[in-house]
Write a protein that holds these residues in place. Sequence first.
Motif, PDB file in Angstrom:
ATOM      1  N   PHE A 201      -4.932  -7.565   5.724  1.00 18.94           N
ATOM      2  CA  PHE A 201      -4.563  -6.522   6.689  1.00 18.94           C
ATOM      3  C   PHE A 201      -5.455  -6.582   7.918  1.00 18.94           C
ATOM      4  CE2 PHE A 201      -2.740  -4.492   2.939  1.00 18.94           C
ATOM      5  CZ  PHE A 201      -1.597  -3.909   3.439  1.00 18.94           C
TER       6      PHE A 201
ATOM      7  N   PHE B  46      -6.029  -3.906  11.217  1.00 20.66           N
ATOM      8  CA  PHE B  46      -5.600  -2.590  11.695  1.00 20.66           C
ATOM      9  C   PHE B  46      -5.940  -2.388  13.163  1.00 20.66           C
ATOM     10  CE2 PHE B  46      -6.786  -2.285   7.230  1.00 20.66           C
ATOM     11  CZ  PHE B  46      -5.610  -1.801   6.682  1.00 20.66           C
TER      12      PHE B  46
ATOM     13  N   ARG C  93      -2.188  -7.121  -3.513  1.00 22.28           N
ATOM     14  CA  ARG C  93      -2.905  -6.980  -2.240  1.00 22.28           C
ATOM     15  C   ARG C  93      -4.121  -7.904  -2.195  1.00 22.28           C
ATOM     16  NH1 ARG C  93      -2.017  -1.268  -3.123  1.00 22.28           N
ATOM     17  NH2 ARG C  93      -4.155  -1.060  -3.863  1.00 22.28           N
ATOM     18  N   ARG C  94      -4.786  -8.016  -3.362  1.00 17.75           N
ATOM     19  CA  ARG C  94      -6.018  -8.800  -3.422  1.00 17.75           C
ATOM     20  C   ARG C  94      -5.739 -10.286  -3.124  1.00 17.75           C
ATOM     21  NH1 ARG C  94      -9.365  -7.787  -8.811  1.00 17.75           N
ATOM     22  NH2 ARG C  94      -9.419  -5.702  -7.918  1.00 17.75           N
TER      23      ARG C  94
ATOM     24  N   LEU D 293     -13.995  -9.964  -4.099  1.00 18.59           N
ATOM     25  CA  LEU D 293     -12.954  -9.597  -5.066  1.00 18.59           C
ATOM     26  C   LEU D 293     -12.384 -10.799  -5.810  1.00 18.59           C
ATOM     27  CD1 LEU D 293     -11.113  -6.947  -2.895  1.00 18.59           C
ATOM     28  CD2 LEU D 293     -12.197  -6.530  -5.098  1.00 18.59           C
TER      29      LEU D 293
ATOM     30  N   THR E   1      -2.446  -3.691  -6.794  1.00 20.33           N
ATOM     31  CA  THR E   1      -3.811  -4.020  -6.387  1.00 20.33           C
ATOM     32  C   THR E   1      -4.018  -5.530  -6.414  1.00 20.33           C
ATOM     33  OG1 THR E   1      -4.639  -1.926  -7.250  1.00 20.33           O
ATOM     34  CG2 THR E   1      -6.257  -3.674  -6.971  1.00 20.33           C
TER      35      THR E   1
ATOM     36  N   ILE F 185       0.843  -1.209   0.000  1.00 18.27           N
ATOM     37  CA  ILE F 185       0.000   0.000   0.000  1.00 18.27           C
ATOM     38  C   ILE F 185       0.875   1.255   0.000  1.00 18.27           C
ATOM     39  CG2 ILE F 185      -1.995  -1.103   1.066  1.00 18.27           C
ATOM     40  CD1 ILE F 185      -1.296   0.226   3.686  1.00 18.27           C
TER      41      ILE F 185
ATOM     42  N   MET G 235     -10.475  -0.448   1.613  1.00 16.41           N
ATOM     43  CA  MET G 235     -10.870  -1.111   0.366  1.00 16.41           C
ATOM     44  C   MET G 235      -9.673  -1.262  -0.564  1.00 16.41           C
ATOM     45  SD  MET G 235     -14.612   0.593  -0.281  1.00 16.41           S
ATOM     46  CE  MET G 235     -15.053  -0.339  -1.741  1.00 16.41           C
ATOM     47  N   ARG G 236      -8.881  -0.202  -0.621  1.00 15.93           N
ATOM     48  CA  ARG G 236      -7.693  -0.282  -1.486  1.00 15.93           C
ATOM     49  C   ARG G 236      -6.723  -1.319  -0.935  1.00 15.93           C
ATOM     50  NH1 ARG G 236      -6.177   0.806  -5.696  1.00 15.93           N
ATOM     51  NH2 ARG G 236      -4.703   2.530  -5.664  1.00 15.93           N
ATOM     52  N   ALA G 237      -6.559  -1.370   0.404  1.00 14.41           N
ATOM     53  CA  ALA G 237      -5.646  -2.336   1.008  1.00 14.41           C
ATOM     54  C   ALA G 237      -6.139  -3.764   0.760  1.00 14.41           C
ATOM     55  CB  ALA G 237      -5.532  -2.073   2.512  1.00 14.41           C
TER      56      ALA G 237
ATOM     57  N   TYR H  75      -9.137  -3.644  -3.692  1.00 15.82           N
ATOM     58  CA  TYR H  75     -10.037  -2.942  -4.622  1.00 15.82           C
ATOM     59  C   TYR H  75      -9.193  -2.005  -5.478  1.00 15.82           C
ATOM     60  CZ  TYR H  75     -14.431  -4.658  -2.714  1.00 15.82           C
ATOM     61  OH  TYR H  75     -15.475  -5.465  -2.360  1.00 15.82           O
TER      62      TYR H  75
END
Lengths: 250, 790
Positions: free
Chosen positions: A106, A108, A100-101, A129, A97, A73, B303-305, B308
């Motif tokens: 992750f 947090f 990560r997908r 996804l 992307t 990221i 979402m990006r992490a 997406y």
Amino acid sequence: MTDLAASPEGPALAAGRKVLVRLEGVSKIYGAGATELRALDGASLDVYRGEFIVVLGPSGSGKTTLLNLLGGIDTPSEGRIVVGGSDIGRFSDGQLTEYRRRSVGFVFQFFNLIPTLTAVENVELASDLLKEHREPRAVLEEVGLGDRLDHFPSELSGGEQQRVAVARALVTDPPLVLCDEPTGNLDEETGKKVLGVMRELGRKRDKTFILVTHNSVIGEMADRVVRLRDGRVASITVNETPAEPEEINW
Amino acid sequence: MRISRSTLKIFRDIRRSRWQFVAVAVVIALGVAIFIGSYGSFVNLRSSYDRTYEELDMGDLWFDVADAPAAVASDARAVEGVIAADGRLVVDLPVTVPAIGEGPIQARLSTLPGDDRPAVNDVKVTRGDYFTGPGQVLLEQGFADFNDVPVGDAVRLQSTDGAVIELTVVGHAVSPEYLFVARSERDLFTPPSSFGVMFVPYEELAPALGLDERINSLSLRLDPSVDAQAISLEMSAFLEPYGLGAVHDRDTQLSNQLLQLDLDGFESLAVVFPILFLVVSSLAIYTLLNRLVQSQRGQIGVMRAMGYSRGQVLRHYLGYGLVIGIVAASAGVALGYAIATLLTQAYGSFLTVPFISTQANFGVLAIGFAAGLTASLIAAAIPAWLSAGVRPAEAMRPPAPPAGRHMLIEKLLPPLKRLPGVVKLPLRNIWRAPSRTFYTAFGMAAGVSLVLVAASFLDSYDRAIDLQFGRIQNYDARVNFVAPFPTSLADEADGIERVRDAESLLEVPVELSTDGGRHATLLQGLEADGDLLRVYTPGGDRLEPAGGLLITTVVANLLGVEEGDSLNVRAVVPGAQAVSLTVDGIAQQPLGDVVFARLDTAQALTGGQPIGSALLVSFSGDPTPALESQLYALDGAGSIDFTSDIRDYLDELNSLFLVFTGVMLIFGVALGFAIIFNTITINTLERQRELATMRTFGTGIGRLASMLTIENVVMGVIGVVAGLPIGYALAQYFAQFYQNDLFDMPVVIYGRTYGIAAAGALIVLLLAEIPAVRFVRRLDLPAVVREIAT
């Protein structure tokens, strides 16, 4: 994948295991000239499949930066981050992307759940996804939330919210799970439960967990403890007999 | 079917903030509804007129002649391209309608075949029957309705030999030539109490006027494929020996011309006003979604992490615009269609249009829907684009708090630093969050200016009527004479009981020309030192003609002339020569297309005789039958127009304009309300964390409410102050759409309107505080804290 026997950080530990991610002299620099800030400064590290790493260090030592770089990221200013033979630091936005997908989950400190989606829907937000993924309800049952599937985040305790976040991270079955202060917002009892879930799933499903924390006690349950100071890897300690989460106290 | 969780998130987010989304959707729906309502009405009206013309065989060409044999119609039919030709008599005569009173009124008698329907300009009989025998008359429906003249009543007219002919009203009819009834181009607002159109069998009227087998009007229907201009020229040449007068095609046919002017204004307003609404609506959606994206930075980061892509995040946030757009545009289409149908029916029945089209015009509905959706998507595009550009690592970090600083004014006025916190904090917040201040002020300004634009129509109309009837027309009645009369008649009129003053007026049709162009208009010759018909400058100063002309601003613009310039003026009467006259001044004339000169100047143009064509009369008290009879007793008096009747008629004539404007005003108020409500609610929602924190510190609801109110009111006042001049500027812009040669309304917004708009906006702002304060009271502090990073 690189042969772990060559790893400088733990030949004994590495025996029979493969490197998942290799960091080679990775730096992250913010600003320039007099205002330059090296959040990470020439860090090198091999991360093996299935291990549980705890990254310790004071505020500003580069823990979160390291996690962001590993998770794709954020991108390094210098050095290489090699995954499956490719330097993800050179990946395009689309490739990152995809990385990560498929490869990263992750967790947090503040859970970061979508408040308008229920527990199971939050997990499904990730599973949507990929065509091939684990069954969201099954993963939530695995983290002990089988009876809280349809609750919204505001109806869950902090520990439950964090377990939803763990389920969300695992539903796409990624080899690497990155946790940024996952117990930082939880009391000790709840924190231990969450850590227990992570440890168990890591072992059961051969997942690599990298957990960043201020809390050095958590290092006792790690396979390896990486200490950062001023953006540099100050030490890497191999823990031959990691403690179980319920055995540690903070 | 299972919908994706990101789509579900859109619906849930919308449900969570439903009142803001409803407010924004209402705004878009109103914009779409106004477009479809007004443009749909326009299309419906246009097709209603067209259908009426088609069904009733409306003519394509009209020729006025002094006197021609009826056989010229047969000759015209032989011309290639002429489908049908009809000759008739059209005369203006005084008639007596007992249902109205014993005094005569002026009627336009138009003949129709007694034994058959005409081949050109047929009528639609709406009550009663077409002619079934001798001694019958059909009344134009608007006239019959206005004066309550039922079928079976009588109408009396005088033949040329003095015999009274009594006709029976056999029916009421609508004519395509008189959908809008006006006596002439120069006399547009003729109240049905003193002027009406009647249809009489040719076989009845021609002998009564001693005009057997003669006609004075020929109308033609043409094959659509032929060159109408060529046929017009050919027929003009053919009719020249019979005293050819005016020649009209449909574009210059008076009723159609007036309807067209009306439609043109309607069309422009129907497009431009909704565009204004949709632009403002777009900005409201932009504000809402921009703030949504800002508040969901953390979620975007997650979402990006998760993996997406930028495109998926972009589509996700465009999805909000799409959902709002679809819901709002659909509601707007339904509402707009209903408005269009109602407006068309109301307008059509008012104008007595016999064939009304209210079919759904799918093109208009589709454009309205697409416009609403596009406005939503465009408004969502920028926030969506910004959301997609958020770098996940940055999104994870909480945004840096906006810099707190002393206000400039605090530095300039140090005592302000000692203000109590409840005042100082909100004032600093205004300074600290300029974008929020801007959005709030913008929302207020948009609301206020929309209300002002709609209200300006009403104020301008009111001012125009006030100017016309309160200042310009200082007379109570105008007596029209069938032929020019000696101006000494004014002294006779002066002698009538209750008459305070009488002045002669000579109206001369003239053609004005300069190097820049020519313009046909009516010259009104006013008595020197007269006071019954006054002329004013746009600034409100009285103008008196010297030896030259006073022209209107419209004519001045048309011909490109200014005060002091010279104009060639030619009376449109046989043998008249053009003379050069100086422009003595430029006048404001709200209604009608006229120019002014002194009576003697007008008389000089027509041969220098001391004559007038109308008497302007002022009297004490209300019009009475006795006074009316005495005025009719003046030699040659043909009809009397009472100013009070004209004023009432104008109000009625404009009632639909006023209704339409009223609807616009309601929509403007609703839009303003929605925008202001939305802005204030979002202001509170986006600060729930800050407010929750203050509450956890022990700040009371009352104190928080006071601080929010002070902050919003200050921002609101800034918006109102900006909105007032913006509203005036927009009103000026919109005025061009309802101004034309015949209606030159000054753009006016009354002081009280400014006051009401400003006060209304601030009241709405305070009302919008109620749910905001209730929200603060109900804040679930633990939940807010738990969700603090989401």
